[in-house]
Design a protein around this motif. Sequence first.
Motif, PDB file in Angstrom:
ATOM      1  N   UNK A  34       0.799  -1.222   0.000  1.00 54.65           N
ATOM      2  CA  UNK A  34       0.000   0.000   0.000  1.00 54.65           C
ATOM      3  C   UNK A  34       0.827   1.266   0.000  1.00 54.65           C
ATOM      4  N   UNK A  35       2.151   1.132   0.132  1.00 57.64           N
ATOM      5  CA  UNK A  35       3.048   2.295   0.106  1.00 57.64           C
ATOM      6  C   UNK A  35       4.186   2.024  -0.869  1.00 57.64           C
ATOM      7  N   UNK A  36       3.879   1.970  -2.140  1.00 58.72           N
ATOM      8  CA  UNK A  36       4.866   1.548  -3.143  1.00 58.72           C
ATOM      9  C   UNK A  36       6.044   2.486  -3.339  1.00 58.72           C
ATOM     10  N   UNK A  37       5.923   3.722  -2.827  1.00 59.39           N
ATOM     11  CA  UNK A  37       7.012   4.675  -3.010  1.00 59.39           C
ATOM     12  C   UNK A  37       7.819   4.891  -1.732  1.00 59.39           C
ATOM     13  N   UNK A  38       7.498   4.147  -0.695  1.00 61.86           N
ATOM     14  CA  UNK A  38       8.120   4.391   0.606  1.00 61.86           C
ATOM     15  C   UNK A  38       9.229   3.385   0.892  1.00 61.86           C
ATOM     16  N   UNK A  39      10.330   3.885   1.445  1.00 65.61           N
ATOM     17  CA  UNK A  39      11.336   2.997   1.995  1.00 65.61           C
ATOM     18  C   UNK A  39      12.016   3.705   3.153  1.00 65.61           C
ATOM     19  N   UNK A  40      12.692   2.932   3.968  1.00 66.26           N
ATOM     20  CA  UNK A  40      13.367   3.494   5.126  1.00 66.26           C
ATOM     21  C   UNK A  40      14.717   2.832   5.311  1.00 66.26           C
ATOM     22  N   UNK A  41      15.717   3.649   5.686  1.00 66.83           N
ATOM     23  CA  UNK A  41      17.037   3.092   5.985  1.00 66.83           C
ATOM     24  C   UNK A  41      17.146   2.710   7.462  1.00 66.83           C
TER      25      UNK A  41
END
Length: 128
Positions: free
Chosen positions: A103-110
């Motif tokens: 549902x959050x295809x553009x999200x990432x986190x380091x």
Amino acid sequence: QLQLVESGGALVQPGGSLTLSCAASGFSINNYAIAWFRQAPGKEREGVSCISSNGGGTDYADSVKGRFTISRDNAKNTVTLQIHSLKVEDTAIYYCAASDRRGRPLYCSRYAWGIKYWGQGTQVTVSS
């Protein structure tokens, strides 16, 4: 077996290049953001890069910006980290990790929250 397997680590000279791969097996990475972390002896783990599930979002630590490039091929279930202009301080074990970001295809986190799968790591040593 559900797992991530890193490969590509090696001993390289300063200024050299490497390509690290993270291959998923037993599950599809389509809905997972993938991050690369590294940990050097005596140092805290550092999130160096991440890529969102559709590849449209990426992030890099300041220490690697301009030298590392992350990419993914969902059809091959793999994520790649290209590393250029290697420095001695890049020496570490590199890990990939997957977080379900449905549902959050553009999200990432380091940052290491919500990680569902970790790889076993691959050693990168930069030395002359």
